[in-house]
Design a protein around this motif. Sequence first.
Motif: not given
Length: 212
Positions: A91, A14, A35
């Motif tokens: 992510d 992150s 994400r």
Amino acid sequence: MLISFEGIDGAGKSTQIQKLVTSMTSEGVDVVTLREPGGTPAAEKIRLILLENSHKISPIGELLLFSASRAELVQEVIVPALASGKTVILDRFYDSTTAYQGYGRGINLDLLQSIISISTCAVTPDITFYLDIEPEEALKRKFAKTSIPLEFEGEGLDRMERSGIEFYRKVQQGYREIMRQNSERFVSINALQPTGVIHFQIMESLKARFPV
Ligand SMILES: Nc1ncnc2c1ncn2[C@@H]1O[C@H](COP(=O)(O)OP(=O)(O)OP(=O)(O)O)[C@@H](O)[C@H]1O
Ligand SMILES: [Mg+2]
């Protein structure tokens, strides 16, 4: 372009994504960061089921729910964003499923591969940054963040070591195996370096692979 970040919890994904988004945006690139699980109305509902603590979900049930959420995200968000020329930064993506559910929890890898192919519609990252870190170091970062009182620190680490370290070691070995099998797509980075150095290496890799 589709860029994904992988690595065990606390590796610094992150942190690096934030830096990359800042750099790319300042260069005028249209960036979307995503994400899992979530990102569409249906996927957000699946996220609630996965995060709800009051019920138990079997490992296969969890895998299928994650995969259902991924299928929604790929079809509704990722594919359209790529088609409109945006750069998508993820992510974690399906390599996390292989590393955690496959190598970590022991779900059959061929079975996983089939489920991944269905849920991603064969969408593959153009480049995947793997932030490599020893589980012990990643755990230290996590503990630094949660500010455990000093007198409990040793006890806390021991408890984590007993429950978590072996699992994370399997996940780390899994990631290394996935990298060996997908060496053209992966860039491995030593996650112990200072954040600025890692960011520089990421930018250099992108420039080298995708010259403008
Ligand atoms: N290169 C680095 N050196 C030292 N500390 C770092 C570095 N990168 C990140 N950190 C710190 O380590 C912690 C974990 O970083 P981060 O949240 O970016 O990891 P993550 O990979 O996204 O973890 P998770 O999988 O749990 O989301 C944070 O407190 C962050 O400030
Ligand atoms: Mg993170």
